[in-house]
Design an enzyme around this catalytic site. Sequence first.
Site, PDB file in Angstrom:
ATOM      1  N   PHE A 149       0.806  -1.223   0.000  1.00 51.36           N
ATOM      2  CA  PHE A 149       0.000   0.000   0.000  1.00 51.36           C
ATOM      3  C   PHE A 149       0.832   1.263   0.000  1.00 51.36           C
ATOM      4  CE2 PHE A 149       0.680  -0.674   4.580  1.00 51.36           C
ATOM      5  CZ  PHE A 149       1.037   0.599   4.987  1.00 51.36           C
ATOM      6  N   GLU A 176      -5.140  -3.857  -1.771  1.00 53.27           N
ATOM      7  CA  GLU A 176      -6.567  -3.533  -1.816  1.00 53.27           C
ATOM      8  C   GLU A 176      -6.880  -2.258  -1.021  1.00 53.27           C
ATOM      9  OE1 GLU A 176      -5.978  -6.784   1.356  1.00 53.27           O
ATOM     10  OE2 GLU A 176      -5.121  -6.168  -0.568  1.00 53.27           O
ATOM     11  N   SER A 231       5.832  -7.120   3.968  1.00 52.53           N
ATOM     12  CA  SER A 231       6.470  -7.469   5.229  1.00 52.53           C
ATOM     13  C   SER A 231       7.319  -8.726   5.058  1.00 52.53           C
ATOM     14  CB  SER A 231       5.408  -7.702   6.309  1.00 52.53           C
ATOM     15  OG  SER A 231       4.644  -8.860   6.005  1.00 52.53           O
ATOM     16  N   CYS A 286       9.584   1.593   3.419  1.00 52.70           N
ATOM     17  CA  CYS A 286      10.573   0.576   3.793  1.00 52.70           C
ATOM     18  C   CYS A 286      11.969   1.172   3.826  1.00 52.70           C
ATOM     19  CB  CYS A 286      10.514  -0.614   2.843  1.00 52.70           C
ATOM     20  SG  CYS A 286      11.044  -0.249   1.161  1.00 52.70           S
ATOM     21  N   GLU A 388       9.708  -3.843  12.954  1.00 54.55           N
ATOM     22  CA  GLU A 388       9.399  -2.690  12.114  1.00 54.55           C
ATOM     23  C   GLU A 388       8.084  -2.063  12.566  1.00 54.55           C
ATOM     24  OE1 GLU A 388       9.473  -1.711   7.350  1.00 54.55           O
ATOM     25  OE2 GLU A 388       8.510  -3.568   7.983  1.00 54.55           O
TER      26      GLU A 388
END
Length: 503
Positions: A149, A176, A231, A286, A388
């Site tokens: 996303f 989505e 992830s 990231c 994270e």
Amino acid sequence: MRDITHFIDGASVAGVSGRYSDVYDPNTGEVQARVALANQAEIDTAVAAAVRAQALWATVNPQRRARVMFEFKRLVESRLDELARLLSSEHGKVLADSRGDLQRGLEVIEFACGIPHALKGEYTEGAGPGIDVYSMRQPIGVGAGITPFNFPGMIPMWMFGVAIATGNSFILKPSEKDPSVPVRLAELFMEAGGAAGVEVKGVLNVVHGDKSAVDAILTHPDIKGVSFVGSSDIAQYVYMTGAEHGKRVQAMGGAKNHGIVLPDADLDQVVKDLSGAAFGSAGERCMALPVVVPVGAKTADELRERMVAEIASLKVGVSTDADAHYGPVVSAAHRQKIADYIKLGADEGAELVVDGRDFALQGYEKGFFIGPTLFDNVKPAMRTYQEEIFGPVLQIVRAETLDEAIALPSQHQYGNGVAIFTRNGRAAREFAAKVNVGMVGINVPIPVPVAYHTFGGWKRSAFGDTNQHGLEGVKFWTKIKTVTARWPEGAVEDSAFVIPTMR
């Protein structure tokens, strides 16, 4: 309510599974659309279209494929503001950041425009008596991309730009949570083919979905390669499942990027760099920089003081506010996850210097906003350091020496990016050589390589042995064929019953 459909075989296709997911406006917290979630049959339909299209697309010479990419680049640039508004309305990042998201994707499209040069093979004349050897790069067939996303424009273009330019067709399964921009990109690619006079129907398909769609992609026999960003746990699952089903897979995972600050660094610049790298896009990158490691107590104390003042100057606002430094996070669930991590950090014993959990924006109280947060005296054993957070949270981990600072990112489970801030060239050179991380910045807080280099981390930040975009991307999306040729003249030679050599 607006329905977001699939894009298959060059056309909008309504979902038939009967399953949908809500798409929110993170600024208001309200549902603004629903997106269809594909079932196995819909994935099969998209793959069948991609297989048909790839057979023709692979015969289009590289120059003409490049012309389509040129035209696609022009069309996206001409609609950059429209696409940025659409992206911000579903993701929540401010408009300037959305434009940057799209621009970084377009830089890979620019690289793909030069694909004729990147596809050149090798040639050896006279490798043996009358024998020439040459190689060629050919597309693998149908590729697929599963994207997150946080960059709904950039990461899809990173993947399909190189994959399509090298002669493959492509199936994109975007998040989505913010699916509209990927659909618009596919529509513009169709338009680009028409403008370039090249048939591209079915070359780029977009299919929405959840884990069911992901599993259908990973197990489909006609999909030959999969690129993933998300992830680390899911990246590992994607890598293992795809590999088990005979696919080549590149799967990029999570990160915990560190910024090492030496005593000689320009702290005025460091504070500005940290502010943007830690809190920009609400930390949902990231390649964000959520951990800063000042070397020496004096450096740490001064950095902390300056960061507190810098945080006080930041403005959190709606995506359309030109003065806002960052907007809301993508969902209520993600906001809660970040808040839970902040509580955990305090419970673990880290010093909560600035707490962003109580932030609320007047008139947008239901939006998914969270304020900038700062921790000090974070220890490596803490979960909030090891994991994270993916939000606007900066953690200070103090070190006494450069070697101690290098050890922190080197020993961490993630190895995506790292940065050092210093005026000392020797220290920077030593750091770059020693640190066990895939991408290094020297006085650069977010060291994302330019498009003609490659993007990829180490350790649990990446699964697979090939990076994204650049020549590594070309290698991933192509297979090499080597030809050994002889054109004999005169008398017929006896067949050799030993392995051929070039003597």
